[in-house]
Design an enzyme around this catalytic site. Structure first.
Site, PDB file in Angstrom:
ATOM      1  N   ASP A  17       0.863  -1.173   0.000  1.00  0.00           N
ATOM      2  CA  ASP A  17       0.000   0.000   0.000  1.00  0.00           C
ATOM      3  C   ASP A  17       0.910   1.237   0.000  1.00  0.00           C
ATOM      4  OD1 ASP A  17      -2.423   1.610   0.525  1.00  0.00           O
ATOM      5  OD2 ASP A  17      -1.572   1.841   2.533  1.00  0.00           O
ATOM      6  N   ASP A  32      -1.847  -0.691   5.977  1.00  0.00           N
ATOM      7  CA  ASP A  32      -2.136  -0.050   7.259  1.00  0.00           C
ATOM      8  C   ASP A  32      -3.622   0.142   7.530  1.00  0.00           C
ATOM      9  OD1 ASP A  32      -2.374   2.154   5.295  1.00  0.00           O
ATOM     10  OD2 ASP A  32      -2.530   3.431   7.086  1.00  0.00           O
ATOM     11  N   ASP A  81      -0.265   5.249   0.923  1.00  0.00           N
ATOM     12  CA  ASP A  81      -0.536   6.245   1.966  1.00  0.00           C
ATOM     13  C   ASP A  81      -0.573   5.608   3.349  1.00  0.00           C
ATOM     14  OD1 ASP A  81      -0.703   8.057  -0.041  1.00  0.00           O
ATOM     15  OD2 ASP A  81      -2.844   8.437   0.129  1.00  0.00           O
TER      16      ASP A  81
END
Length: 288
Positions: A34, A229, A36
């Site tokens: 991922d 996250d 961001d």
């Protein structure tokens, strides 16, 4: 060189989760990530703390597969900064792009933006849902929401397979909204900042499709490490051989029904420590 343990898990759980790296059978390694809040800092979008591990991946020619809610143009710009040209997955698993092939070379897994926007407009009128979407926001407003620079905000608005929205209604109506989206063969995912409306696809299915293609090209099993996250990363981590949560200041680790390695450090610093540790095992320099 022995590295300090970057994970919060018990030694027993860590050993079990890292066991695939110690396979005696030949395998290739792929890192899926991922962006961001994971590879990019949540507040300033910097990837610099991840530079040491990134350089090692490039030296070993280990693919870094970006798997993000971002757009094609955003990823192309970032890949230019990173100096990589690997295939990548955009808009939460909606499509896979293959740099270096024909410009239009991509594999569509989700829905086109026209269908998504038409469905959202219909549902908004029918149920009086209160939300706004990135397609209707000005660049200036998106900069205010995300602290992106104007050029990056312009690229973020260029969505082809998803719509990011700000929900401004009740939780009860959100549940109804999600049910109605399913009736129209659409999904609603919680990202780091926005809700993302996509087709019937996810990051996990897209990653597996890309891994299958790479195995066909190399003739070798590919062992996957996935780092994320947020809740929209759960399917990607569930599909990986080695799943890793990167710590974020925004929320606790998302809940899963499967064990996940958890980083001690935040964002790209945690990403760097975890990937360097993985690479140390892969190169047989780290032993249990």
């Amino acid at each position: 060189m022995k590295l300090s343990n970057p994970f919060t898990n018990s030694n027993t759980e860590k050993k079990r989760l890292l066991e695939p790296l110690y396979s005696q059978a030949p395998y290739g390694l792929v890192i899926a990530t991922d962006l961001d809040g994971t590879f990019l800092d949540h507040n300033n979008y910097s990837w610099k703390p991840a530079s040491p591990a990134l350089e090692k991946l490039k030296q070993e020619d280990i693919p870094l597969i970006i798997n993000t809610s971002k757009t094609r143009e955003e990823v192309i710009k970032l890949q230019g900064e990173l100096g990589i040209t690997y295939p990548f997955i955009i808009e939460n698993g909606s499509a896979i792009f293959f740099p270096g092939e024909q410009e239009s070379s991509h594999q569509l897994l989700g829905s086109e933006i026209t269908f998504i926007l038409e469905t959202l407009a219909t549902l908004k009128e029918r149920y009086d849902f209160k939300f706004t979407g990135i397609s209707e926001w000005s660049v200036e407003y998106l900069v205010e929401l995300t602290h992106l620079d104007p050029e990056s905000a312009r690229l973020a608005k260029d969505r082809k397979f998803s719509e990011a929205i700000l929900w401004q209604d009740s939780d009860e109506k959100l549940a109804l909204f999600k049910d109605q989206l399913k009736e129209h063969k659409l999904n609603c995912l919680q990202g780091g900042r926005f809700l993302h409306i996509i087709g019937l696809c996810n990051k996990g299915e897209a990653m597996l499709a890309l891994l299958q293609r790479r195995e066909q090209e190399t003739g070798m099993r590919q062992l996957s490490v996935a780092l994320g996250d947020s809740a929209n990363d759960i399917e990607m981590l569930a599909s990986a051989d080695i799943p890793i949560w990167v710590k974020t200041p925004k929320h606790d680790y998302p809940s899963t029904d499967f064990p996940v390695l958890c980083c001690q450090s935040y964002g790209p610093q945690g990403w760097n420590e975890a990937v360097e540790y993985i690479l140390n095992i892969f190169s047989k320099e780290e032993k249990f």
